[in-house]
Design an enzyme around this catalytic site. Sequence first.
Site, mmCIF file in Angstrom:
data_model
loop_
_atom_site.group_PDB
_atom_site.id
_atom_site.type_symbol
_atom_site.label_atom_id
_atom_site.label_comp_id
_atom_site.label_asym_id
_atom_site.label_seq_id
_atom_site.Cartn_x
_atom_site.Cartn_y
_atom_site.Cartn_z
ATOM 1 N N ALA A 1 8.034 1.383 2.127
ATOM 2 C CA ALA A 1 8.342 1.663 3.575
ATOM 3 C C ALA A 1 8.658 3.130 3.913
ATOM 4 C CB ALA A 1 9.865 0.715 3.841
ATOM 5 N N ASP A 2 8.303 3.301 5.201
ATOM 6 C CA ASP A 2 8.620 4.801 5.759
ATOM 7 C C ASP A 2 10.042 5.072 6.040
ATOM 8 O OD1 ASP A 2 5.932 5.694 5.421
ATOM 9 O OD2 ASP A 2 5.722 3.958 7.179
ATOM 10 N N LYS B 1 14.208 6.942 2.109
ATOM 11 C CA LYS B 1 13.873 6.166 3.111
ATOM 12 C C LYS B 1 14.820 5.449 3.886
ATOM 13 C CE LYS B 1 9.578 7.046 1.972
ATOM 14 N NZ LYS B 1 8.647 6.115 1.376
ATOM 15 N N GLU C 1 -0.595 -5.492 5.674
ATOM 16 C CA GLU C 1 0.974 -5.616 5.309
ATOM 17 C C GLU C 1 1.493 -6.614 5.850
ATOM 18 O OE1 GLU C 1 1.109 -0.875 3.628
ATOM 19 O OE2 GLU C 1 2.209 -1.349 5.658
ATOM 20 N N GLY D 1 3.513 1.855 8.124
ATOM 21 C CA GLY D 1 2.320 1.962 8.284
ATOM 22 C C GLY D 1 1.903 3.339 8.190
ATOM 23 N N GLY D 2 2.663 4.135 7.743
ATOM 24 C CA GLY D 2 2.354 5.827 7.083
ATOM 25 C C GLY D 2 0.849 5.595 6.488
ATOM 26 N N SER E 1 1.949 5.349 -1.816
ATOM 27 C CA SER E 1 2.286 6.170 -3.356
ATOM 28 C C SER E 1 3.125 5.395 -4.168
ATOM 29 C CB SER E 1 2.468 7.538 -3.097
ATOM 30 O OG SER E 1 3.826 7.596 -2.176
ATOM 31 N N THR F 1 0.981 -1.119 0.013
ATOM 32 C CA THR F 1 0.080 0.094 0.319
ATOM 33 C C THR F 1 0.857 1.227 -0.075
ATOM 34 O OG1 THR F 1 -1.557 -1.271 1.158
ATOM 35 C CG2 THR F 1 -1.935 1.313 1.373
#
Length: 223
Positions: free
Chosen positions: A83-84, A121, A103, A95-96, A30, A28
């Site tokens: 990933a954040d 990142k 996930e 989890g952003g 962008s 999930t």
Amino acid sequence: MTQDELKTLVGQAALHYVEAGSIVGVGTGSTVNKFIDALASMKDSIKGAVSSSVASTERLQALGIKVFDATEVDELGVYIDGADEIDHAGYMVKGGGAALTREKIVAAQSRKFVCIADESKLVDALGSFPLPVEVIPMAAKRIARQFAAMGGTAVLRQKDGAPLVTDNGQHILDVTGLKIADPLAFESQVNQWPGVVTVGVFAFQKASVCLLGTAAGVKTLVF
Ligand code: 5RP
């Protein structure tokens, strides 16, 4: 190159990991949206996808890609997600986009986790990005106090003036001020607190590979 262009680059590069005839795990966010758009070019040569969120499911289906329920599939060859934060060992904060629980479930069902991210990142140590934690609402205040005892500050994520509700009907705490020196120990510890659904540290489900978008092109990190 802009951050958006770097995301497009790694989204397209991830196609290399998708095998013909397979069902692919889809994350999930962008960056994953760029992957989903690229995956449309392969839609006739794959069986479909298992998705980690309502948003990704809708995007996949709009492009004509069949979405299977996770329970219909035993094991997936590959899971592609963003990933954040990702460190040099492949441990991540995620989890952003509030989809961390699904996930982690789809990642756990997959043999290989391919993380796609722009170079912003990559970090030396996890903990700068506010750590997302999905919680059962009635436990949120107590869990926030437990994080405070560790030196963190937990804030209930809001959307349109009310607590954000996840795809699973739960809430998200975003926690700042933490030092995550040992991601495996941290994930084990926080996951045991009553009311924690999922902590956004992905140490047990770490990346196998990271496709990192850089100004010089896609750099492949193998963990
Ligand atoms: C969603 C996630 C995303 O993978 C993460 O937030 C990165 O998103 P983006 O690709 O938009 O930067 O964990 O829950």
